[in-house]
Design a protein around this motif. Structure first.
Motif, mmCIF file in Angstrom:
data_model
loop_
_atom_site.group_PDB
_atom_site.id
_atom_site.type_symbol
_atom_site.label_atom_id
_atom_site.label_comp_id
_atom_site.label_asym_id
_atom_site.label_seq_id
_atom_site.Cartn_x
_atom_site.Cartn_y
_atom_site.Cartn_z
ATOM 1 N N TRP A 179 0.833 -1.209 0.000
ATOM 2 C CA TRP A 179 0.000 0.000 0.000
ATOM 3 C C TRP A 179 0.867 1.258 0.000
ATOM 4 C CZ3 TRP A 179 -4.435 0.855 -1.773
ATOM 5 C CH2 TRP A 179 -5.125 2.019 -1.466
ATOM 6 N N SER A 180 1.981 1.239 0.741
ATOM 7 C CA SER A 180 2.854 2.425 0.764
ATOM 8 C C SER A 180 3.503 2.616 -0.609
ATOM 9 C CB SER A 180 3.904 2.327 1.874
ATOM 10 O OG SER A 180 4.879 1.387 1.534
ATOM 11 N N MET A 181 3.790 1.525 -1.333
ATOM 12 C CA MET A 181 4.310 1.663 -2.702
ATOM 13 C C MET A 181 3.274 2.333 -3.600
ATOM 14 S SD MET A 181 6.327 -1.946 -3.322
ATOM 15 C CE MET A 181 6.546 -1.805 -5.088
ATOM 16 N N ILE A 182 2.012 1.910 -3.443
ATOM 17 C CA ILE A 182 0.941 2.507 -4.270
ATOM 18 C C ILE A 182 0.815 3.997 -3.969
ATOM 19 C CG2 ILE A 182 -1.564 2.500 -4.684
ATOM 20 C CD1 ILE A 182 -1.450 -0.561 -4.104
ATOM 21 N N GLN A 183 0.798 4.337 -2.670
ATOM 22 C CA GLN A 183 0.656 5.752 -2.292
ATOM 23 C C GLN A 183 1.805 6.590 -2.844
ATOM 24 O OE1 GLN A 183 0.242 5.191 1.980
ATOM 25 N NE2 GLN A 183 -1.779 6.121 1.882
ATOM 26 N N ARG A 184 3.021 6.064 -2.695
ATOM 27 C CA ARG A 184 4.210 6.809 -3.135
ATOM 28 C C ARG A 184 4.148 7.060 -4.643
ATOM 29 N NH1 ARG A 184 7.518 4.161 -0.246
ATOM 30 N NH2 ARG A 184 7.928 2.457 -1.679
ATOM 31 N N ASN A 185 3.743 6.054 -5.403
ATOM 32 C CA ASN A 185 3.747 6.207 -6.856
ATOM 33 C C ASN A 185 2.566 7.023 -7.366
ATOM 34 O OD1 ASN A 185 6.136 4.739 -8.159
ATOM 35 N ND2 ASN A 185 5.488 3.364 -6.515
ATOM 36 N N VAL A 186 1.454 6.988 -6.655
ATOM 37 C CA VAL A 186 0.351 7.894 -7.006
ATOM 38 C C VAL A 186 0.820 9.332 -6.784
ATOM 39 C CG1 VAL A 186 -1.935 8.706 -6.292
ATOM 40 C CG2 VAL A 186 -1.549 6.277 -6.659
ATOM 41 N N GLY A 187 1.547 9.556 -5.697
ATOM 42 C CA GLY A 187 2.109 10.877 -5.411
ATOM 43 C C GLY A 187 3.057 11.333 -6.515
ATOM 44 N N ARG A 188 3.929 10.412 -6.964
ATOM 45 C CA ARG A 188 4.891 10.749 -8.032
ATOM 46 C C ARG A 188 4.164 11.099 -9.321
ATOM 47 N NH1 ARG A 188 9.357 6.246 -8.902
ATOM 48 N NH2 ARG A 188 9.880 7.577 -10.662
ATOM 49 N N LEU A 189 3.124 10.297 -9.635
ATOM 50 C CA LEU A 189 2.358 10.517 -10.866
ATOM 51 C C LEU A 189 1.666 11.878 -10.809
ATOM 52 C CD1 LEU A 189 1.433 9.244 -13.518
ATOM 53 C CD2 LEU A 189 -0.501 8.275 -12.313
ATOM 54 N N SER A 190 1.090 12.167 -9.649
ATOM 55 C CA SER A 190 0.392 13.435 -9.473
ATOM 56 C C SER A 190 1.367 14.596 -9.645
ATOM 57 C CB SER A 190 -0.250 13.434 -8.089
ATOM 58 O OG SER A 190 -0.579 14.725 -7.723
ATOM 59 N N SER A 191 2.541 14.483 -9.020
ATOM 60 C CA SER A 191 3.531 15.546 -9.094
ATOM 61 C C SER A 191 4.023 15.715 -10.534
ATOM 62 C CB SER A 191 4.670 15.187 -8.140
ATOM 63 O OG SER A 191 5.800 15.895 -8.444
ATOM 64 N N MET A 192 4.234 14.590 -11.235
ATOM 65 C CA MET A 192 4.708 14.664 -12.622
ATOM 66 C C MET A 192 3.667 15.350 -13.507
ATOM 67 S SD MET A 192 6.184 11.593 -14.984
ATOM 68 C CE MET A 192 4.699 11.005 -15.745
ATOM 69 N N LEU A 193 2.388 15.010 -13.311
ATOM 70 C CA LEU A 193 1.335 15.617 -14.123
ATOM 71 C C LEU A 193 1.201 17.109 -13.837
ATOM 72 C CD1 LEU A 193 -1.415 12.842 -14.043
ATOM 73 C CD2 LEU A 193 0.021 13.517 -15.967
ATOM 74 N N MET A 194 1.347 17.490 -12.546
ATOM 75 C CA MET A 194 1.256 18.910 -12.198
ATOM 76 C C MET A 194 2.399 19.680 -12.863
ATOM 77 S SD MET A 194 -1.459 19.146 -10.523
ATOM 78 C CE MET A 194 -1.430 20.819 -9.940
ATOM 79 N N ASP A 195 3.604 19.091 -12.838
ATOM 80 C CA ASP A 195 4.756 19.736 -13.489
ATOM 81 C C ASP A 195 4.527 19.888 -14.990
ATOM 82 O OD1 ASP A 195 5.986 19.866 -11.089
ATOM 83 O OD2 ASP A 195 7.532 18.360 -11.496
ATOM 84 N N MET A 196 3.971 18.823 -15.597
ATOM 85 C CA MET A 196 3.709 18.886 -17.041
ATOM 86 C C MET A 196 2.684 19.973 -17.350
ATOM 87 S SD MET A 196 3.554 14.846 -17.891
ATOM 88 C CE MET A 196 2.817 14.993 -19.503
ATOM 89 N N LEU A 197 1.638 20.035 -16.546
ATOM 90 C CA LEU A 197 0.600 21.056 -16.768
ATOM 91 C C LEU A 197 1.190 22.452 -16.594
ATOM 92 C CD1 LEU A 197 -2.515 19.521 -15.001
ATOM 93 C CD2 LEU A 197 -2.235 20.012 -17.435
ATOM 94 N N TYR A 198 2.054 22.605 -15.590
ATOM 95 C CA TYR A 198 2.656 23.915 -15.342
ATOM 96 C C TYR A 198 3.499 24.326 -16.540
ATOM 97 C CZ TYR A 198 4.804 27.828 -13.005
ATOM 98 O OH TYR A 198 5.207 29.097 -12.690
ATOM 99 N N CYS A 199 4.297 23.347 -17.065
ATOM 100 C CA CYS A 199 5.164 23.651 -18.200
ATOM 101 C C CYS A 199 4.351 23.999 -19.445
ATOM 102 C CB CYS A 199 6.078 22.462 -18.517
ATOM 103 S SG CYS A 199 7.453 22.330 -17.379
ATOM 104 N N ALA A 200 3.174 23.390 -19.587
ATOM 105 C CA ALA A 200 2.390 23.571 -20.811
ATOM 106 C C ALA A 200 1.565 24.864 -20.799
ATOM 107 C CB ALA A 200 1.460 22.374 -20.999
ATOM 108 N N LYS A 201 1.382 25.432 -19.615
ATOM 109 C CA LYS A 201 0.444 26.551 -19.484
ATOM 110 C C LYS A 201 1.158 27.900 -19.537
ATOM 111 C CE LYS A 201 -3.483 27.363 -16.429
ATOM 112 N NZ LYS A 201 -3.992 27.019 -15.098
ATOM 113 N N ARG A 202 0.585 28.832 -20.288
ATOM 114 C CA ARG A 202 1.110 30.199 -20.265
ATOM 115 C C ARG A 202 0.363 30.958 -19.176
ATOM 116 N NH1 ARG A 202 4.182 31.430 -24.630
ATOM 117 N NH2 ARG A 202 3.918 30.047 -26.405
#
Lengths: 365, 142
Positions: A179-202
């Protein structure tokens, strides 16, 4: 109406009115006429305007800052075989800026049929090259993100696999680990998507007073235990108050990225015996607030350094997707500033962020 | 029968834990190394029956570590599986074709594409630790 335009519209317009010299200057290209010694005999007005007047000088000195001719010179080849030749070159304009050009040479013959000079026509493709580099960088970024996403997916699948084992065997420890592996990787995925959205947005950042020493201290405290875990001496230098106008969360993210990279650079250093150190400092000069993050980690070579803020550069294997520095550069530029880097393999790196400082008077008021 | 020992070389801790649990459930013993340098020390210490090697790692890449292993006569016979996330729709076959056509890198004994398929990992590990094969084995996505 200009004289030239009138001539063009007039039915009895004669070639005599439009001398070859005027044509030469009106053409919207950079053109030179050169002799066998590479000297510029004549140059189009556009070329002189952009590169300065170098009549009588050798082209490789005037436009390329070289001391000898280029190894594959289309001008020389046109003199040799009387044919047209083409090349891709980089010239330096009057401001010292590199200009990527496609060059074509053509021999010019006298009445006796001998080659008296060679004409060289340059087409400026600097913007096309920049676009090509951006596209190549985008492709690399997508590849790095896909690779990172596969690792996250494996972390999630691994977590699910171990949780299932835990259910099958009624093993609480397996369920907890999975379960801690799942939580950690959901966190990583969320952070990666937020970074991608930030980079894509003016976007334009909110403009509120941000105390850089306060943010820097917060980030340093946040990373202190991680640095200590790897025996890295993380130091803070923030003696004076320096304020900017912007978004504290984004500045926090920018500094976090730089310190996180510095820790990774120290960890990746193959010289294990070296006492690793990171200094995070804030200061100001007349105009700018200056944040510096210096490490004595692995450092990078010139090629990696040049692509750092344009490509999804990573030197960390699967530990990074290269989004961090792109994002940091975006935050800096949205705040009216920029990031520069000095680095040497085996010695370390210094990242310098310059942002417009809030004037001390306005701080008081 | 003594269980076979697999060394997992992987810098992603969760992937390493995943592979380790899959192999342990299949009856293997496992040891882990987080980078190429650590891998070489672990190989000398553990003398594993099989190595799974991630290709994309900091410091010393998987390919470099693999070349070092193959250059050592005492370690060259240990079967090595490349584990890679650098694949497209062709799965591990793309990577396999790439590495098999590169002369400077002798082909490894097998390939695994990420995301990892536990059944395929176990099948490949069992094949490589029971009989040494002449030809590389691929069990990636097809």
């Amino acid at each position: 109406m200009t004289a030239l335009a009138y001539e063009q519209r007039t039915p009895d317009f004669s070639a005599a009115n439009l001398s070859s010299e005027r044509l030469f200057d009106a053409v919207p290209y950079w053109i030179t006429i050169q002799d066998r010694d590479f000297r510029v005999i004549s140059a189009s007005a556009r070329l002189i305007a952009d590169f300065g007047n170098h009549l009588g000088e050798q082209c490789y000195v005037a436009y390329k800052n070289r001391t000898e001719p280029c190894s594959e010179c289309p001008l020389q080849r046109a003199f040799e075989d009387g044919q047209e030749h083409a090349s891709q070159e980089v010239l330096f304009d009057a401001r010292g800026m590199p200009r990527h050009v496609l060059a074509k040479t053509a021999p010019m013959r006298n009445h006796a049929g001998e080659i008296a000079a060679v004409m060289k026509v340059f087409v400026d493709v600097t913007e096309i090259r920049a676009l090509q580099n951006e596209l190549a960088g985008l492709g690399q970024l997508i590849g790095e993100i896909a690779h990172d996403a596969k690792n996250i997916l494996d972390g999630l699948q691994g977590g699910i696999y171990i949780v299932n084992l835990g259910f099958d065997k009624s093993n609480q420890e397996d369920i907890r680990v999975g379960w801690s592996m799942i939580q950690r990787n959901v966190g990583r995925l969320s952070s990666m998507l937020m970074d991608m959205l930030y980079c894509a947005k003016r976007r334009s950042p909110r403009r509120m007073p941000v105390s850089l020493p306060v943010v820097l201290r917060e980030v340093v405290e946040l990373f202190m235990s991680r640095a200590q875990q790897f025996h890295i001496d993380l130091q803070l230098k923030a003696a004076e108050e320096v304020e900017i106008l912007g978004e504290p969360e984004q500045i926090h993210k920018l500094i976090s990225n730089l310190i996180c990279n510095a820790i990774d650079a120290c960890r990746a250093d193959p010289e294990k015996q070296r006492a690793h150190r990171i200094v995070a400092a804030v200061s100001r000069d007349e105009l700018d607030a200056i944040i510096e993050v210096e490490d004595n980690g692995i450092g990078v070579d010139t090629a990696t350094r040049n692509g750092m803020f344009t490509d999804a550069t990573t030197t960390k294997g699967s530990a990074g997707n290269g989004l961090g520095l792109l994002l940091s550069q975006k935050v800096a530029s949205e705040h009216g500033g920029a990031i520069t880097v000095r680095s040497e393999p085996g010695k370390g790196s210094v990242f310098t962020v310059r942002l417009p400082a809030r004037h001390p008077k306005s701080v008081i008021s | 029968m003594t269980s076979k020992n697999v060394l997992i070389v992987e810098d992603e801790k969760d992937v390493s834990v995943y592979l380790s649990r899959v192999l342990e459930e299949g009856g293997f013993r496992t040891a882990c190394a987080a980078d190429g340098e650590e891998a070489l020390r672990a190989v000398e210490r553990e003398r594993p029956d099989l190595i799974t090697m991630d290709l994309s790692m900091p410091k010393v890449s998987g390919v470099r570590s693999y070349q070092t292993l193959r250059s050592r006569p005492d370690l060259a016979s240990i079967p090595v599986i490349f584990v890679t996330g650098i694949t497209g729709h062709g799965g591990a076959r793309d990577t396999e074709r790439f590495y098999r056509t590169r002369r400077q890198v002798p082909p490894p004994d097998g390939f695994i594409a990420k995301p990892i398929d536990p059944t395929k990992v176990l099948d490949l590990a069992r094949k490589l630790t029971s009989v040494r094969r002449e030809e590389p084995v691929s069990l990636g996505k097809t």
